[in-house]
Design a protein around this motif. Structure first.
Motif, PDB file in Angstrom:
ATOM      1  N   GLY A 184     -22.029  27.654  41.775  1.00  0.00           N
ATOM      2  CA  GLY A 184     -22.837  26.459  41.992  1.00  0.00           C
ATOM      3  C   GLY A 184     -24.163  26.472  41.265  1.00  0.00           C
ATOM      4  N   ALA A 185     -24.334  27.375  40.297  1.00  0.00           N
ATOM      5  CA  ALA A 185     -25.640  27.559  39.667  1.00  0.00           C
ATOM      6  C   ALA A 185     -25.823  26.760  38.384  1.00  0.00           C
ATOM      7  CB  ALA A 185     -25.873  29.039  39.379  1.00  0.00           C
ATOM      8  N   THR A 186     -24.735  26.374  37.724  1.00  0.00           N
ATOM      9  CA  THR A 186     -24.844  25.654  36.453  1.00  0.00           C
ATOM     10  C   THR A 186     -23.934  24.437  36.466  1.00  0.00           C
ATOM     11  OG1 THR A 186     -25.335  27.696  35.245  1.00  0.00           O
ATOM     12  CG2 THR A 186     -24.614  25.805  33.952  1.00  0.00           C
ATOM     13  N   LEU A 187     -24.521  23.287  36.162  1.00  0.00           N
ATOM     14  CA  LEU A 187     -23.797  22.019  36.097  1.00  0.00           C
ATOM     15  C   LEU A 187     -23.748  21.566  34.644  1.00  0.00           C
ATOM     16  CD1 LEU A 187     -22.653  19.607  37.946  1.00  0.00           C
ATOM     17  CD2 LEU A 187     -24.876  18.537  37.493  1.00  0.00           C
ATOM     18  N   ILE A 188     -22.552  21.235  34.166  1.00  0.00           N
ATOM     19  CA  ILE A 188     -22.365  20.711  32.815  1.00  0.00           C
ATOM     20  C   ILE A 188     -21.698  19.349  32.940  1.00  0.00           C
ATOM     21  CG2 ILE A 188     -21.310  21.109  30.551  1.00  0.00           C
ATOM     22  CD1 ILE A 188     -21.276  24.089  31.191  1.00  0.00           C
ATOM     23  N   PHE A 189     -22.099  18.399  32.105  1.00  0.00           N
ATOM     24  CA  PHE A 189     -21.548  17.052  32.214  1.00  0.00           C
ATOM     25  C   PHE A 189     -21.633  16.346  30.866  1.00  0.00           C
ATOM     26  CE2 PHE A 189     -26.040  16.916  33.189  1.00  0.00           C
ATOM     27  CZ  PHE A 189     -26.504  15.814  32.492  1.00  0.00           C
ATOM     28  N   THR A 190     -21.019  15.169  30.808  1.00  0.00           N
ATOM     29  CA  THR A 190     -21.049  14.334  29.611  1.00  0.00           C
ATOM     30  C   THR A 190     -22.101  13.245  29.781  1.00  0.00           C
ATOM     31  OG1 THR A 190     -18.684  14.699  29.256  1.00  0.00           O
ATOM     32  CG2 THR A 190     -19.689  12.853  28.090  1.00  0.00           C
ATOM     33  N   ARG A 191     -22.894  13.049  28.737  1.00  0.00           N
ATOM     34  CA  ARG A 191     -23.839  11.922  28.710  1.00  0.00           C
ATOM     35  C   ARG A 191     -23.533  11.071  27.479  1.00  0.00           C
ATOM     36  NH1 ARG A 191     -29.761  13.623  29.180  1.00  0.00           N
ATOM     37  NH2 ARG A 191     -29.313  13.470  31.418  1.00  0.00           N
ATOM     38  N   ARG A 192     -23.477   9.767  27.707  1.00  0.00           N
ATOM     39  CA  ARG A 192     -23.182   8.839  26.609  1.00  0.00           C
ATOM     40  C   ARG A 192     -24.447   8.084  26.228  1.00  0.00           C
ATOM     41  NH1 ARG A 192     -18.483   6.792  24.567  1.00  0.00           N
ATOM     42  NH2 ARG A 192     -18.599   4.815  23.462  1.00  0.00           N
ATOM     43  N   THR A 193     -24.878   8.259  24.985  1.00  0.00           N
ATOM     44  CA  THR A 193     -26.053   7.559  24.474  1.00  0.00           C
ATOM     45  C   THR A 193     -25.723   7.003  23.092  1.00  0.00           C
ATOM     46  OG1 THR A 193     -26.918   9.629  23.562  1.00  0.00           O
ATOM     47  CG2 THR A 193     -27.711   8.981  25.735  1.00  0.00           C
ATOM     48  N   VAL A 194     -26.047   5.748  22.880  1.00  0.00           N
ATOM     49  CA  VAL A 194     -25.824   5.074  21.586  1.00  0.00           C
ATOM     50  C   VAL A 194     -24.391   5.321  21.101  1.00  0.00           C
ATOM     51  CG1 VAL A 194     -26.852   4.554  19.347  1.00  0.00           C
ATOM     52  CG2 VAL A 194     -28.240   5.653  21.106  1.00  0.00           C
ATOM     53  N   ASN A 195     -23.431   5.098  21.999  1.00  0.00           N
ATOM     54  CA  ASN A 195     -22.003   5.207  21.674  1.00  0.00           C
ATOM     55  C   ASN A 195     -21.578   6.603  21.226  1.00  0.00           C
ATOM     56  OD1 ASN A 195     -21.423   2.468  22.248  1.00  0.00           O
ATOM     57  ND2 ASN A 195     -22.222   1.872  20.240  1.00  0.00           N
ATOM     58  N   ASN A 196     -22.328   7.616  21.624  1.00  0.00           N
ATOM     59  CA  ASN A 196     -21.941   8.992  21.309  1.00  0.00           C
ATOM     60  C   ASN A 196     -21.958   9.821  22.591  1.00  0.00           C
ATOM     61  OD1 ASN A 196     -21.229  11.082  19.367  1.00  0.00           O
ATOM     62  ND2 ASN A 196     -23.217  11.972  19.860  1.00  0.00           N
ATOM     63  N   GLU A 197     -20.910  10.627  22.778  1.00  0.00           N
ATOM     64  CA  GLU A 197     -20.794  11.467  23.965  1.00  0.00           C
ATOM     65  C   GLU A 197     -21.132  12.913  23.615  1.00  0.00           C
ATOM     66  OE1 GLU A 197     -17.329   9.553  26.718  1.00  0.00           O
ATOM     67  OE2 GLU A 197     -16.678  10.452  24.823  1.00  0.00           O
ATOM     68  N   ASP A 198     -22.037  13.508  24.384  1.00  0.00           N
ATOM     69  CA  ASP A 198     -22.412  14.912  24.207  1.00  0.00           C
ATOM     70  C   ASP A 198     -22.503  15.590  25.563  1.00  0.00           C
ATOM     71  OD1 ASP A 198     -22.599  15.107  21.405  1.00  0.00           O
ATOM     72  OD2 ASP A 198     -24.612  14.245  21.398  1.00  0.00           O
ATOM     73  N   PHE A 199     -22.528  16.939  25.523  1.00  0.00           N
ATOM     74  CA  PHE A 199     -22.615  17.729  26.745  1.00  0.00           C
ATOM     75  C   PHE A 199     -24.057  18.144  27.022  1.00  0.00           C
ATOM     76  CE2 PHE A 199     -18.173  19.070  25.445  1.00  0.00           C
ATOM     77  CZ  PHE A 199     -17.565  18.197  26.329  1.00  0.00           C
ATOM     78  N   TYR A 200     -24.415  18.078  28.301  1.00  0.00           N
ATOM     79  CA  TYR A 200     -25.722  18.527  28.772  1.00  0.00           C
ATOM     80  C   TYR A 200     -25.509  19.479  29.949  1.00  0.00           C
ATOM     81  CZ  TYR A 200     -28.044  14.940  25.955  1.00  0.00           C
ATOM     82  OH  TYR A 200     -28.507  14.183  24.903  1.00  0.00           O
ATOM     83  N   PHE A 201     -26.548  20.263  30.258  1.00  0.00           N
ATOM     84  CA  PHE A 201     -26.421  21.174  31.390  1.00  0.00           C
ATOM     85  C   PHE A 201     -27.733  21.258  32.154  1.00  0.00           C
ATOM     86  CE2 PHE A 201     -28.492  23.971  28.435  1.00  0.00           C
ATOM     87  CZ  PHE A 201     -29.120  24.948  29.191  1.00  0.00           C
TER      88      PHE A 201
END
Length: 635
Positions: A184-201
């Motif tokens: 439960g210590a690290t969360l990774i997800f997808t963020r969509r900005t300007v029609n581009n999807e990238d991973f953030y944590f």
């Protein structure tokens, strides 16, 4: 909601208009002129102008059924359900039997807005026709099952307390497809900005999420969309999807990356037979590190998108993917598998099993024979008439994580968590944290770490420790004894053994695994070799450790070793000496059968002459009763 091909639909309209095979319901020349004019716009998919001119047609003739029908179809296909509903209802008011499938379309629309009573009425009316369109019948039956389920679910809601993860994670952009490490210590997800999807944590620090940053390393790109990620329980491996990649096999392929220190490696395409020229996505890895679950639209499935699995073989290749079958998959879309770290609880999204409409989240549990049980809808209001696409949980099984654009958030899709109701929690686990390092210089090492169930011989966890920190993390089911084996090329392996009680969910086992470089005189205590009391008969569970030793000898052809037996000081010097010799000989005999190189092996009993602990305590005596091997020569 079903979407149908506009080209075919409007080609049909145009053909009927041009060749006069259908008499229109209007006598107004102006209305008919507008109606025919709409063909020009619809043939080039200009739905905005097409609907606008049809609105003029029905204004000229408020009883023009054909124009209302066409407007209903356009608005339905362009997802303007309010106007689609209004126009279909107008058609039915003017002529109840004009287009029988309108009742199906209205039922579909009503479910998409949570109006289950009226949806059921429309769908039952559609099913009452003997000459109804056959292609809509499976969907009508599915939607009627949804209405029936929703009627009960609305009366028996489950506890649901969604909490927005806050402005350190959520923004005005869309955040979705969360995944979380087992601790439960690290969360990774997808963020969509300007029609581009990238991973953030984000990391959980003192109970609060840190400000999100893009994943470090070589994963995110400016030209491809990266999404649908799933992090392996220990946080060292990431599975994800890349679409429209120049080196991809299909529209979307599954990739993986490894955490190298604090940065992620370059993505690797899993290749065939996992990826095909079709669409593959939404992968997750079982705790054993070898069973891959993923979604594919390949041929041979039960529906369009099905959940499949494949096994990683010793040579690094994958077995042919196997469909999870009718206990999981339906003739409709089944997606977003998430296998909890207990290896027996599967959460997934489906539009085929009875639910609240659209996609709902379901849970299935695996029995002792490895078969998946009938899925259970996790309930309302977790599931609604909207799209519930994915759910993941932390290792404790207490929190669920999901994305939504219907709750009060920061804009678009936000990430939330909630307390899982008891009925849908996975099995209880405990955790083992460890660190691998060089015994001499204390430098941290990336080593292969494996945890094996001592009773069954099943590999429960297999991964690599982090090259920068030496850390590893495993989540393990309760009530079992486990073997730990840590190995790295150029080093002697490390062996350990521990028991996890059946009711101990709070304890976290912490292990240090010092590895000794291979050198003459270095020793390893084989902590998972067991004998019957006062006997030299091997316990069958010892085979796990013995086979690891055989693998070590095969991988290091220049190393010679001595197997040694040791006892405590209870029982007399001579009996202990004889017992230690016989135990060493038994181990030697087992190894030599599988590894017939007697010139590289020897054995010796030392009795009670080489204690490594205090014989004055039971724990000390247990440590002194041991089997070791020592490097005697490197050729």
């Amino acid at each position: 909601m079903q979407r149908f091909c506009l080209v075919l639909l409007f080609c049909l309209y145009s053909t009927l208009s041009v060749f006069g095979q259908v008499k229109l319901s209007s006598q107004s020349k102006k209305a008919i002129e507008y109606y025919n004019k709409s063909d020009e716009y619809l043939s080039v998919k200009n739905y905005k102008e097409g609907s606008a001119i049809l609105e003029k047609a029905v204004k000229e003739d408020p009883n023009f059924i054909d124009a209302f029908q066409r407007l209903g179809d356009i608005y339905r296909i362009t997802k303007d359900t309010a106007n689609a509903k209004k126009n279909y209802q107008r058609v039915i008011l003017l002529n109840p039997d004009f287009q029988k499938q309108d009742y199906f379309f209205l039922g579909d629309i009503e479910i998409s807005n949570g109006n289950y009573i009226s949806a059921r009425q429309y769908l039952e009316k559609f099913m009452s026709y003997e000459d109804k369109a056959q292609k809509y019948i499976p969907d009508a039956k599915r939607l009627l099952a949804d209405c029936k389920f929703a009627d009960t679910a609305l009366k028996t809601p489950v506890a649901f307390n969604p909490k927005n993860l806050g402005d350190k994670i959520n923004t005005s952009a869309d955040e979705y497809f969360p995944t979380i490490t087992a601790d439960g210590a690290t969360l990774i997800f997808t963020r969509r900005t300007v029609n581009n999807e990238d991973f953030y944590f984000s990391n959980l620090v003192d109970g609060k999420w840190s400000l999100t940053t893009p994943l470090k390393g070589n994963i995110n790109t400016p030209n491809c969309n990266e999404g649908a990620c799933n992090v392996y329980a220990d946080g060292q491996l990431l599975l994800f999807t890349i679409c429209n990649s120049p080196n991809g096999l299909g529209r979307c392929d599954i990739y993986f990356a490894k955490l190298e220190g604090s940065k992620w490696s370059k993505p690797f395409n899993l290749g065939p037979p996992i990826n095909t020229t079709n669409w593959e996505s939404q992968a997750c890895l079982a705790p054993n590190g070898r069973t891959l679950y993923f979604v594919s639209e390949r041929k041979g499935g039960l529906g369009k998108n099905d959940i499949w699995k494949a096994e990683l073989q010793d040579d690094g290749s994958w077995t042919a993917p196997e469909n999870l079958g009718p206990n999981i998959n339906t003739p409709f879309n089944d997606e977003s598998p998430f296998l909890h770290a207990d290896d027996q609880t599967l959460y997934f999204s489906s539009e085929g099993w009875p639910g609240m409409g659209a996609h709902d989240i379901f849970i299935s549990r695996k029995d002792n024979a490895g078969n998946w049980g009938k899925p259970q809808n996790i309930g309302y209001p977790i599931n609604t008439f909207r799209e519930e696409i994915s759910l993941v949980t932390d290792g404790s099984g207490n929190k669920g994580y999901f994305s939504s654009n219907t709750l009060s958030g920061h804009g678009g899709y936000d990430l939330y968590n909630f307390d899982l109701p008891e009925s849908i929690k996975p099995a209880k686990l405990t955790f083992v944290k460890g660190i691998v390092f060089d015994k001499n210089d204390k430098l941290k090492l990336d080593a292969r770490v494996e945890v094996i169930n001592l009773k069954t011989g099943t590999s429960i966890y297999k991964s690599l420790s982090n090259a920068e920190t030496g850390n590893f993390f495993a989540s393990l089911p309760l009530g079992n004894e486990y073997v730990l084996n840590v190995s790295k090329k150029g080093y002697l392996f490390y062996s350990d053994h521990f028991t996890i009680p059946g009711n101990d969910t709070s304890r976290v086992f912490t292990i240090e695994a010092p590895l000794s470089p291979i050198a003459v005189g270095e020793k390893v205590v084989l902590k998972n070799i067991f004998f019957e009391t006062n006997s030299f008969q091997l316990n069958p569970s010892s085979k796990i450790e013995l086979n690891k030793l055989i693998d070590f000898m095969k991988s290091n052809p220049t190393v010679n070793i001595e197997i040694s037996g040791h006892t405590d000081n209870i029982g007399g010097i001579q009996p202990n000496q004889l017992l230690s010799e016989n135990r060493a000989k038994t181990v030697y005999g087992y190894i030599i059968k599988a590894f017939p190189y007697p010139n590289r092996l020897s054995y010796k009993g030392y009795g009670e002459t080489q204690p490594i602990d205090n014989n004055g305590t039971e724990k000390g005596r247990a440590n002194n009763r041991r089997t070791e091997f020592k490097v005697t020569k490197i050729e």
